[in-house]
Design a protein around this motif. Sequence first.
Motif, PDB file in Angstrom:
ATOM      1  N   UNK A  59     -19.524 -75.571   5.920  1.00  0.00           N
ATOM      2  CA  UNK A  59     -19.999 -74.896   4.700  1.00  0.00           C
ATOM      3  C   UNK A  59     -20.643 -73.548   4.998  1.00  0.00           C
ATOM      4  N   UNK A  60     -21.423 -73.481   6.049  1.00  0.00           N
ATOM      5  CA  UNK A  60     -22.144 -72.239   6.333  1.00  0.00           C
ATOM      6  C   UNK A  60     -21.166 -71.109   6.658  1.00  0.00           C
ATOM      7  N   UNK A  61     -20.063 -71.425   7.350  1.00  0.00           N
ATOM      8  CA  UNK A  61     -19.098 -70.375   7.711  1.00  0.00           C
ATOM      9  C   UNK A  61     -18.282 -69.915   6.514  1.00  0.00           C
ATOM     10  N   UNK A  62     -18.112 -70.792   5.530  1.00  0.00           N
ATOM     11  CA  UNK A  62     -17.363 -70.417   4.323  1.00  0.00           C
ATOM     12  C   UNK A  62     -18.159 -69.468   3.438  1.00  0.00           C
ATOM     13  N   UNK A  63     -19.469 -69.356   3.694  1.00  0.00           N
ATOM     14  CA  UNK A  63     -20.313 -68.558   2.794  1.00  0.00           C
ATOM     15  C   UNK A  63     -21.065 -67.415   3.475  1.00  0.00           C
ATOM     16  N   UNK A  64     -21.043 -67.388   4.795  1.00  0.00           N
ATOM     17  CA  UNK A  64     -21.750 -66.332   5.532  1.00  0.00           C
ATOM     18  C   UNK A  64     -20.724 -65.495   6.281  1.00  0.00           C
ATOM     19  N   UNK A  65     -20.686 -64.201   6.006  1.00  0.00           N
ATOM     20  CA  UNK A  65     -19.730 -63.334   6.700  1.00  0.00           C
ATOM     21  C   UNK A  65     -20.441 -62.670   7.884  1.00  0.00           C
ATOM     22  N   UNK A  66     -20.131 -63.142   9.074  1.00  0.00           N
ATOM     23  CA  UNK A  66     -20.723 -62.577  10.293  1.00  0.00           C
ATOM     24  C   UNK A  66     -19.766 -62.821  11.453  1.00  0.00           C
ATOM     25  N   UNK A  67     -19.766 -61.937  12.433  1.00  0.00           N
ATOM     26  CA  UNK A  67     -18.878 -62.117  13.587  1.00  0.00           C
ATOM     27  C   UNK A  67     -19.473 -63.090  14.592  1.00  0.00           C
ATOM     28  N   UNK A  68     -20.793 -63.030  14.748  1.00  0.00           N
ATOM     29  CA  UNK A  68     -21.493 -63.891  15.706  1.00  0.00           C
ATOM     30  C   UNK A  68     -22.520 -64.729  14.954  1.00  0.00           C
ATOM     31  N   UNK A  69     -22.577 -66.018  15.256  1.00  0.00           N
ATOM     32  CA  UNK A  69     -23.613 -66.876  14.671  1.00  0.00           C
ATOM     33  C   UNK A  69     -24.483 -67.402  15.811  1.00  0.00           C
ATOM     34  N   UNK A  70     -25.783 -67.482  15.530  1.00  0.00           N
ATOM     35  CA  UNK A  70     -26.724 -68.002  16.535  1.00  0.00           C
ATOM     36  C   UNK A  70     -27.060 -69.439  16.181  1.00  0.00           C
ATOM     37  N   UNK A  71     -26.875 -70.335  17.148  1.00  0.00           N
ATOM     38  CA  UNK A  71     -27.154 -71.756  16.930  1.00  0.00           C
ATOM     39  C   UNK A  71     -28.295 -72.173  17.840  1.00  0.00           C
ATOM     40  N   UNK A 115     -28.406 -65.567  11.736  1.00  0.00           N
ATOM     41  CA  UNK A 115     -27.634 -64.381  12.077  1.00  0.00           C
ATOM     42  C   UNK A 115     -28.394 -63.687  13.201  1.00  0.00           C
ATOM     43  N   UNK A 116     -27.713 -63.220  14.258  1.00  0.00           N
ATOM     44  CA  UNK A 116     -28.421 -62.602  15.385  1.00  0.00           C
ATOM     45  C   UNK A 116     -29.325 -61.450  14.936  1.00  0.00           C
ATOM     46  N   UNK A 117     -30.550 -61.443  15.465  1.00  0.00           N
ATOM     47  CA  UNK A 117     -31.532 -60.377  15.175  1.00  0.00           C
ATOM     48  C   UNK A 117     -31.749 -60.187  13.674  1.00  0.00           C
ATOM     49  N   UNK A 118     -31.721 -61.282  12.931  1.00  0.00           N
ATOM     50  CA  UNK A 118     -31.894 -61.191  11.476  1.00  0.00           C
ATOM     51  C   UNK A 118     -32.708 -62.395  11.011  1.00  0.00           C
ATOM     52  N   UNK A 119     -33.867 -62.125  10.469  1.00  0.00           N
ATOM     53  CA  UNK A 119     -34.757 -63.200  10.019  1.00  0.00           C
ATOM     54  C   UNK A 119     -34.526 -63.566   8.559  1.00  0.00           C
ATOM     55  N   UNK A 120     -33.561 -62.914   7.920  1.00  0.00           N
ATOM     56  CA  UNK A 120     -33.409 -63.063   6.471  1.00  0.00           C
ATOM     57  C   UNK A 120     -32.493 -64.221   6.069  1.00  0.00           C
ATOM     58  N   UNK A 121     -31.923 -64.916   7.034  1.00  0.00           N
ATOM     59  CA  UNK A 121     -31.078 -66.068   6.721  1.00  0.00           C
ATOM     60  C   UNK A 121     -31.318 -67.186   7.727  1.00  0.00           C
ATOM     61  N   UNK A 122     -31.501 -68.412   7.215  1.00  0.00           N
ATOM     62  CA  UNK A 122     -31.663 -69.582   8.083  1.00  0.00           C
ATOM     63  C   UNK A 122     -30.959 -70.768   7.419  1.00  0.00           C
ATOM     64  N   UNK A 123     -30.274 -71.565   8.229  1.00  0.00           N
ATOM     65  CA  UNK A 123     -29.565 -72.746   7.726  1.00  0.00           C
ATOM     66  C   UNK A 123     -29.869 -73.913   8.658  1.00  0.00           C
ATOM     67  N   UNK A 124     -30.447 -74.971   8.099  1.00  0.00           N
ATOM     68  CA  UNK A 124     -30.881 -76.126   8.881  1.00  0.00           C
ATOM     69  C   UNK A 124     -30.024 -77.329   8.522  1.00  0.00           C
ATOM     70  N   UNK A 125     -29.498 -78.027   9.535  1.00  0.00           N
ATOM     71  CA  UNK A 125     -28.697 -79.239   9.287  1.00  0.00           C
ATOM     72  C   UNK A 125     -29.314 -80.397  10.064  1.00  0.00           C
ATOM     73  N   UNK A 126     -29.578 -81.500   9.337  1.00  0.00           N
ATOM     74  CA  UNK A 126     -30.144 -82.701   9.964  1.00  0.00           C
ATOM     75  C   UNK A 126     -29.072 -83.386  10.815  1.00  0.00           C
ATOM     76  N   UNK A 127     -29.482 -84.013  11.940  1.00  0.00           N
ATOM     77  CA  UNK A 127     -28.498 -84.720  12.772  1.00  0.00           C
ATOM     78  C   UNK A 127     -28.107 -86.056  12.157  1.00  0.00           C
ATOM     79  N   UNK A 128     -27.004 -86.644  12.631  1.00  0.00           N
ATOM     80  CA  UNK A 128     -26.619 -87.980  12.199  1.00  0.00           C
ATOM     81  C   UNK A 128     -26.209 -88.796  13.425  1.00  0.00           C
ATOM     82  N   UNK A 129     -26.426 -90.100  13.334  1.00  0.00           N
ATOM     83  CA  UNK A 129     -26.057 -90.975  14.453  1.00  0.00           C
ATOM     84  C   UNK A 129     -24.545 -91.259  14.389  1.00  0.00           C
ATOM     85  N   UNK A 130     -23.885 -91.112  15.509  1.00  0.00           N
ATOM     86  CA  UNK A 130     -22.436 -91.355  15.549  1.00  0.00           C
ATOM     87  C   UNK A 130     -22.144 -92.403  16.631  1.00  0.00           C
TER      88      UNK A 130
END
Length: 367
Positions: A327-339, A352-367
Motif C-alpha cells: 500500500x505504501x508504494x502505491x501511494x508514495x512516489x519516491x525512488x528510495x525508501x528508508x526502512x 522518505x530519506x532525509x525527510x521528516x514529513x512522512x512516516x508509515x508504521x506497520x505492526x508485525x504479524x506472527x507467521x
Amino acid sequence: MLLFKGPRDQILAPLQSVCGIVEKRHTLPILSNVLMEMEGGRLTLLATDIEIQIKTATAAAGEEKAALTVAARKLQDILRSLPESAEISLALEDKRLQLKAGKSRFNLQTLPAEDFPRMAEGTGQQTTLKLTQKQFKRLLALVQYAMAQQDIRYYLNGLLLIVAGDEMRVVATDGHRLAFASESLGEQSGRIEVILPRKTVLELSRQLADNDEALEIMLMPTQARFRFGDIELVSKLIDGKFPDYERVIPQHHTKVLKIGASLLQQSLQRAAILTNEKFRGVRLVLGPGALKIMSTNAEQEEAQEEIEVDYQGEALDVGFNVTYLIDVFNNVSTEIIECRLADANSSALFMLPDNDRFKYVVMPMRI
C-alpha cells in the motif's frame, strides 16, 4: 420554465461533481435526488447524504427563481449517454423535469425542493486555512489508505487533521498500520484537531485538482467546509478521541536500510502471489548484504525474493501483512525508501530519506 440551455458538458460536469456522494438506495428517497435552484442567472446544484453536502453552479437559462429536486443518477446517466456535442435544454413542466437533446426527449419525476434536507451552518470558533489543491491532495494521498473501514472504533474510520503553528499534519490508522504526513502552511495558526470522516476524505481526493489553484478550509467544532473552484463541500466531523499517534511511531530502531522503492515493491508483489489468502503474510529475513522476502501458502508453495542491501548488522526474521507493505508504494512516489527495523516483535517504520514529513508504521504479524 426553462432552467438550462447549452452544451452537454456544461451541465454534466457540475452534476458529476455533486453525484459522487449520492447513495443509490436510501431510506429517504429524496436523498437520491439532486437539488436544482435557479436564481440570478445561476443554476445551483446541491447533493447531500446528511453527513456531507456538495454544492456547485453553472450558468442558468434565465434570471427567474425556480427550485426542484430530481433523481441524480438517472439524470447523470441520461446526459452521459448523449453525444458529447449535444445541445441540452432542461425545463420544469408540470412538476416534471423535461430534458431535450436533438430528437431525444426525457421527462423525469421531481420532488419538492422545500423537502430537501440541508446541512445547518456550523457554529463556534472558526479556523480558516489557505493552501493549494495540489498540497492537500498530496497530503491525503500519503495517508488515506491507512484509514479503517467500518471499524467498531468509529474514530478510526476517518483521518485526523491537526493544525499547529504553521504546520498541518494528517494521520490515519486502522490499528494495524499508521500513516503520518505534514505540510508547512506558511502562516501561523492556533492549534486545532478534527477527525474527517472516511467518505469526506475519499470525496476530496477525487475532486481536488493536481494544480496550484486555491483551496480554502474552514474548521469549526462540529463541521469542516472546503471551497475550491466552483465547489463547496461541507462535512460533519467525527466526535471522538483519536489515538496518540506519536507513541506509535518508533524512535530508536537501529536497523536502517535504504532500498530502491520500485525494486522492493515489485519483489513484494511477486511474493504476494503465493501468500496464504486469509493471512497475506510475508517474512522479511535480513542478513549481511541481503534482504530476503519469503512467502508460503496452504498448498505448500513457496516464493523467495532477494534484494542486495547495504547492511552488516545482526540477522532478523520478521513477518508482515504484505498488503500493508505494498500500500505504501502505491501511494508514495519516491525512488528510495528508508526502512527501519528493530526485532521480530517490533513494528517497521518506512520514511522518505532525509525527510521528516512522512512516516508509515506497520505492526508485525506472527507467521
